[in-house]
Design an enzyme around this catalytic site. Sequence first.
Site, PDB file in Angstrom:
ATOM      1  N   LYS A  79      43.157  54.588  32.877  1.00 50.97           N
ATOM      2  CA  LYS A  79      41.860  54.642  33.561  1.00 50.97           C
ATOM      3  C   LYS A  79      41.947  55.569  34.763  1.00 50.97           C
ATOM      4  O   LYS A  79      42.962  55.593  35.476  1.00 50.97           O
ATOM      5  CB  LYS A  79      41.463  53.226  33.983  1.00 50.97           C
ATOM      6  CG  LYS A  79      40.067  53.093  34.576  1.00 50.97           C
ATOM      7  CD  LYS A  79      39.767  51.640  34.881  1.00 50.97           C
ATOM      8  CE  LYS A  79      38.389  51.451  35.511  1.00 50.97           C
ATOM      9  NZ  LYS A  79      38.090  50.029  35.794  1.00 50.97           N
ATOM     10  N   SER A 154      33.943  48.264  34.111  1.00 49.03           N
ATOM     11  CA  SER A 154      34.026  49.688  34.390  1.00 49.03           C
ATOM     12  C   SER A 154      35.096  50.401  33.559  1.00 49.03           C
ATOM     13  O   SER A 154      35.168  51.630  33.576  1.00 49.03           O
ATOM     14  CB  SER A 154      34.315  49.878  35.880  1.00 49.03           C
ATOM     15  OG  SER A 154      35.571  49.295  36.228  1.00 49.03           O
ATOM     16  N   SER A 178      36.147  43.841  34.575  1.00 46.37           N
ATOM     17  CA  SER A 178      36.068  45.226  34.093  1.00 46.37           C
ATOM     18  C   SER A 178      37.073  45.598  33.014  1.00 46.37           C
ATOM     19  O   SER A 178      37.018  46.703  32.482  1.00 46.37           O
ATOM     20  CB  SER A 178      36.211  46.203  35.271  1.00 46.37           C
ATOM     21  OG  SER A 178      35.080  46.131  36.093  1.00 46.37           O
TER      22      SER A 178
END
Length: 485
Positions: A79, A154, A178
């Site tokens: 990420k 996210s 997330s």
Amino acid sequence: MSLLDSTALQLAEQIKQKEVSCREAVEAVFEQIEKKEGQLGCYISMDRESALKQADEVQKKIEEGTLGGPLAGVPAAVKDNICTEGRRTTCASKILADFFPPYSAFAVKKLEEAGCVIIGKTNMDEFAMGSTTETSAFGVTRNPWDPEHVPGGSSGGSAAAVAAGEAFLALGSDTGGSIRQPAGFCGVVGMKPTYGTVSRNGLIAYGSSLDQIGPLCRDVADCAAVLEAISGRDMLDSTSMERNTDFMSALLTDAKGLRIGIPRDYFTEGLDAEVKKAVLDAAQKLAELGAEVEEFDLSLVEYAIPAYYTIASAEASSNLERFDGIKYGYRAPEYDGLHDMYKRTRSQGFGAEVKRRIMLGSFVLSSGYYDAYYLKALRVKAMIKKAFDDAFSRYDCILGPVAPTTAPRLGESLTDPLQMYLGDIYTISANLAGLPGISLPCGLSSEGLPIGVQLVADCFQEKKLLRAAYAYELERGSFPACPAL
């Protein structure tokens, strides 16, 4: 069977047995990226040349016998709020669009030490603020099951990449769900460990008391292997801790003796009927495997969202103060004096959702409102932790939905931010209380979208989670392949 159908552990074994090479595995992933990335938008940046070079180095170590772990040679994604030395790390924000960290995060180093090959950095909601991966400055990510729907957020880029075969595993971060929510929306397995299990060193902070790095994988066994690889004490993170981390030993085939509680509060109005049925069916399967399953009342559920967004926004406003155009990152090209430079840089560099949360956080921390909002939220956080302590005196795991619905359509959540915040109702309590949680697929909706079930355990009880999740996964059988594969 296609190479991309393999789990991370299966691929590593194939490489070890010389059925396939690391380079071939990396090439297969990049071929899939070329086919699907234009439609899905899972990545912000990739480095094929670096990945192939790293693959050759890993292959050499495997052949020499100096690298033989269960993940050696597996292509992985990271990420884009987790620092990678020499690779762009943007947090999906214009303000960090050209930031190249001088070091790698502890979790990334551990992943590379395990022999994983880093493919690239995945898309996300800007500074991890969002639940849909639509607030990114670099465009939206689409759900591989249906590109008209969001992948969650996210960590939506990481979840979508794993589901679509654009990575065999990925790292995400979980501040209020997330990792678990996008895993549920994309039909993969995502795990948030107990706070402090994985070092936050190198994770660009959103809410420091809530953030945790964790894995997104094809199945529960992969999750256990990755968590085992990235956890451990880090001298550069005072909140990290030394633990017994042989998580793969928890992968047992039955759930006998496990006590599982189902909060009645999670199954009231607002929960989609198809989601409710799939989650309760999962509970029934665990009961058939020998678990003791019963309903109970978990209090304070309705207070979790206001407490979470008060605390997270307060911490965000403090953490994002450093992005001012002085030391690194974007600086406004035209300004009149220092104060104007700050204002223009932050106005132009941050997106709407980030600015909304900074303003909310600054408000609750301001003189006259600190006691009324922030301190009250901290007291509610302590009460939520006590409610979970009481629950875990009776149960080993708590089972519930990951989200009230399946993945919404693109654009729906952005028109109503409050509705987007309410979508986190089942996941945020684990972050407020520092608890571990795992999400795994338990069914498909009538529209063909994945439904996720969530299991939460007491602090440091990841093994109980993994045992219950692994037993359920075996009983459920193979989950349908994502159409993007």
